[in-house]
Scaffold this motif. Structure first.
Motif, PDB file in Angstrom:
ATOM      1  N   SER A 196     -13.666 -25.283  46.881  1.00 47.43           N
ATOM      2  CA  SER A 196     -14.917 -25.689  46.237  1.00 47.43           C
ATOM      3  C   SER A 196     -15.977 -25.817  47.317  1.00 47.43           C
ATOM      4  O   SER A 196     -15.752 -26.434  48.362  1.00 47.43           O
ATOM      5  N   LEU A 197     -17.140 -25.204  47.075  1.00 50.80           N
ATOM      6  CA  LEU A 197     -18.257 -25.228  48.021  1.00 50.80           C
ATOM      7  C   LEU A 197     -19.438 -25.921  47.358  1.00 50.80           C
ATOM      8  O   LEU A 197     -19.677 -25.742  46.152  1.00 50.80           O
ATOM      9  N   GLY A 198     -20.174 -26.698  48.136  1.00 50.82           N
ATOM     10  CA  GLY A 198     -21.326 -27.365  47.544  1.00 50.82           C
ATOM     11  C   GLY A 198     -22.293 -27.865  48.583  1.00 50.82           C
ATOM     12  O   GLY A 198     -21.965 -28.012  49.756  1.00 50.82           O
ATOM     13  N   TYR A 227     -30.389 -21.577  44.260  1.00 50.95           N
ATOM     14  CA  TYR A 227     -29.532 -21.419  45.437  1.00 50.95           C
ATOM     15  C   TYR A 227     -29.023 -19.993  45.502  1.00 50.95           C
ATOM     16  O   TYR A 227     -28.718 -19.383  44.476  1.00 50.95           O
ATOM     17  N   TRP A 283     -25.963 -17.942  47.433  1.00 51.62           N
ATOM     18  CA  TRP A 283     -24.732 -18.040  48.225  1.00 51.62           C
ATOM     19  C   TRP A 283     -24.332 -16.645  48.700  1.00 51.62           C
ATOM     20  O   TRP A 283     -24.483 -15.669  47.978  1.00 51.62           O
ATOM     21  N   SER A 297     -23.273 -17.633  42.334  1.00 50.25           N
ATOM     22  CA  SER A 297     -23.833 -18.828  41.704  1.00 50.25           C
ATOM     23  C   SER A 297     -25.272 -19.017  42.165  1.00 50.25           C
ATOM     24  O   SER A 297     -25.629 -18.669  43.290  1.00 50.25           O
ATOM     25  N   THR A 328     -26.539 -22.183  41.531  1.00 47.09           N
ATOM     26  CA  THR A 328     -26.576 -23.644  41.500  1.00 47.09           C
ATOM     27  C   THR A 328     -26.113 -24.208  42.842  1.00 47.09           C
ATOM     28  O   THR A 328     -25.786 -23.448  43.765  1.00 47.09           O
ATOM     29  N   GLU A 329     -26.046 -25.540  42.929  1.00 53.19           N
ATOM     30  CA  GLU A 329     -25.690 -26.201  44.188  1.00 53.19           C
ATOM     31  C   GLU A 329     -24.199 -26.130  44.510  1.00 53.19           C
ATOM     32  O   GLU A 329     -23.772 -26.596  45.565  1.00 53.19           O
ATOM     33  N   SER A 330     -23.386 -25.528  43.633  1.00 52.14           N
ATOM     34  CA  SER A 330     -21.952 -25.439  43.913  1.00 52.14           C
ATOM     35  C   SER A 330     -21.391 -24.105  43.444  1.00 52.14           C
ATOM     36  O   SER A 330     -21.952 -23.450  42.560  1.00 52.14           O
ATOM     37  N   THR A 331     -20.269 -23.741  44.057  1.00 51.74           N
ATOM     38  CA  THR A 331     -19.547 -22.529  43.677  1.00 51.74           C
ATOM     39  C   THR A 331     -18.119 -22.658  44.188  1.00 51.74           C
ATOM     40  O   THR A 331     -17.743 -23.702  44.750  1.00 51.74           O
ATOM     41  N   THR A 332     -17.311 -21.630  44.014  1.00 50.64           N
ATOM     42  CA  THR A 332     -15.945 -21.618  44.511  1.00 50.64           C
ATOM     43  C   THR A 332     -15.656 -20.269  45.161  1.00 50.64           C
ATOM     44  O   THR A 332     -16.401 -19.306  44.972  1.00 50.64           O
TER      45      THR A 332
END
Length: 188
Positions: free
Chosen positions: A19-21, A30, A32, A44, A46-50
């Protein structure tokens, strides 16, 4: 730039997901990116991804944010992906049967591993879970010793990084030697 970039867990074993954030900022998008498509990064905004890597190695994951048409400088983190040991197969397993009935001197040898590295070998003996820590020989052999006749199955190996192989179902069957023949030429 984004703040609080994290990767959890890190390092990982091949086959696991990270999990990345970053810290949430409002009104931004965002972006990535990864140093390789093998990183398995999920797209993604958004502020998070995997990410679920496709190969072992070190991957650099970067993210920047965009607000009102202006982009920040990126921030980056390295994610280390450790390989698991090769899954045992029929081709790299051999065995020796016990030398006498009810004797525990049979062996199973699993070949092709890193000489000098210690592996945790998990397997089942007649359906019961067994665990043995074995250091590979100079030729890369893992020798499971002190085995009775029976059925051995569901072999997995865990290397020194804590990464697991796949499961080799087997089975590997060890048998006691045949019963001796009755004496010949006996008379009463």
């Amino acid at each position: 730039p984004p703040t609080g970039l994290m990767a959890n867990p890190n390092p990982i074993c091949l086959g696991e997901t990270v999990s990345l954030g970053v810290d949430l900022s409002t009104g931004v998008t965002y972006t990535w990116s990864a140093s390789s498509t093998d990183a398995g990064l999920v797209s993604s905004t958004t502020e998070s991804t995997t990410m679920t890597p496709l190969a072992a190695g070190t991957y650099t994951i970067s993210v920047f944010l965009t607000s009102a048409g202006c982009s920040s400088s990126p921030v980056s983190i390295e994610v280390e992906v450790e390989p698991g040991p090769n899954t045992p197969t029929n081709a790299n397993i051999s065995s020796t049967d016990p030398t006498a009935c009810a004797t525990d001197d049979g062996t199973i040898t699993i070949s092709g591993y890193n000489p000098g590295e210690t592996y945790t070998v998990n397997f089942e003996f007649n359906g019961l879970l067994q665990t043995d820590d074995i250091t590979a020989s100079v030729t890369g052999d893992l020798v499971i010793t002190s085995l009775f006749a029976g059925t051995y199955s569901n072999f997995t190996l865990i290397n020194s990084n804590g990464c697991s192989s796949g499961v080799f179902a087997g089975p590997v069957t060890l048998t006691d030697p045949g019963s001796p023949l009755p004496p010949a030429n006996l008379t009463a």
